[in-house]
Design a protein around this motif. Sequence first.
Motif, mmCIF file in Angstrom:
data_model
loop_
_atom_site.group_PDB
_atom_site.id
_atom_site.type_symbol
_atom_site.label_atom_id
_atom_site.label_comp_id
_atom_site.label_asym_id
_atom_site.label_seq_id
_atom_site.Cartn_x
_atom_site.Cartn_y
_atom_site.Cartn_z
ATOM 1 N N TYR A 177 0.840 -1.187 0.000
ATOM 2 C CA TYR A 177 0.000 0.000 0.000
ATOM 3 C C TYR A 177 0.880 1.244 0.000
ATOM 4 N N GLY A 178 0.295 2.354 -0.389
ATOM 5 C CA GLY A 178 1.031 3.611 -0.451
ATOM 6 C C GLY A 178 0.313 4.565 -1.377
ATOM 7 N N TYR A 211 4.432 -1.039 3.435
ATOM 8 C CA TYR A 211 4.297 0.285 2.850
ATOM 9 C C TYR A 211 5.232 0.408 1.655
ATOM 10 N N LEU A 212 4.791 1.099 0.633
ATOM 11 C CA LEU A 212 5.505 1.173 -0.639
ATOM 12 C C LEU A 212 6.947 1.622 -0.475
ATOM 13 N N ASP A 213 7.189 2.656 0.302
ATOM 14 C CA ASP A 213 8.559 3.155 0.474
ATOM 15 C C ASP A 213 9.415 2.192 1.273
ATOM 16 N N TYR A 305 9.320 3.254 7.866
ATOM 17 C CA TYR A 305 8.041 3.882 8.197
ATOM 18 C C TYR A 305 7.170 2.892 8.952
ATOM 19 N N GLY A 310 2.767 5.113 7.246
ATOM 20 C CA GLY A 310 2.464 4.712 5.877
ATOM 21 C C GLY A 310 1.027 4.981 5.503
ATOM 22 N N LYS A 313 0.400 8.760 5.023
ATOM 23 C CA LYS A 313 0.876 9.253 3.732
ATOM 24 C C LYS A 313 -0.036 8.783 2.594
ATOM 25 N N THR A 314 -0.522 7.565 2.707
ATOM 26 C CA THR A 314 -1.421 7.031 1.686
ATOM 27 C C THR A 314 -2.738 7.793 1.662
#
Length: 335
Positions: A177-178, A211-213, A305, A310, A313-314
Amino acid sequence: MNLLITGSNGFVGQAVSDLATKRGQKVRKVRRVKPNAQRENTNHVQPLTFWIETINGDTDWEGAFEGIDCVVHCAARVHHMHETEADALAAYRSINTEGTRHLAQQAAAAGVKRFVFISSIKVNGEATLPNQPFYANDKPNPQDPYGVSKYEAEQALFEIAQQTGLDVVVIRPPLVYGPGVKANFLTMMKWTKRRIPLPLGAIHNRRSMVYLDNLADLILTCCIHPNAAGHVFLASDNDDVSTTRLLKTVAQAMRRRAYLLPIPAWLLTRIAQLVNKPQLSQRLCGDLQVDIHKTMGQLNWQPRYSVEQGIAKTVSDYLAKKSYLAKKPLSHKKT
């Protein structure tokens, strides 16, 4: 380090490309063009982009690996609606298995040192028992065509590694996710924003996400870490969440109340069975945990994160895009 990244305009590939560029690494992005499109051959004119029509066992990779140290293979065929299981397996194998095999063979022949493959936790299976997470060394148990194609790709890569000396690293993420996330996570944010009451206030399952990052950072770590070669690593935020906690965290990030009804999980599961939707109840009420102690210990890596960061930010990205679309003026065609 010079990287070739497939799927570079996709959800994960774009994040990896952006982070690598930010860290001063040189990136050559693989992008797709429409078949038989009228265009000039720019693969040697624009070395930062390599153009292909598709990824399969016949893709022409000539010139793609010049000066490349590591290939990060993010591109894959994902779920398509309205196809039989037999047709789906053949299609998945063409891209995810044979396409990966061919790419790795060509990369090894060109002198590339390392190949990082983004696989899937579906190679391990679809669900876990309570407090019995998946481990990287578990016996694979893929249960759908996508998972089978990813597992077969992993096997092909390790065979190529034995034959050529190519350093192969496999990463199996769960749900990613992100900012820009789609599918079920996006639907969940829409429900929360609209204040739709949901019967998910008493779900005490445990599900791993990444989380994507965090995933992008792990992928780049695997590109350079000497202890990564030859291994399979699982990925997550190292903080498993229940469906109830996830919805509450999304609502908190939106600064609004979560309207969750405390319906027992067993009742939701029974209802899903009655309407012939057992997979839905598994996703909402079941467990899918991964253990990343090997990933953290062997690579000296930690998620940067937290789940709360996360999700914040999403959600922020989702709300910003919704606000932009709401303010965007409508175009008017001349009649």
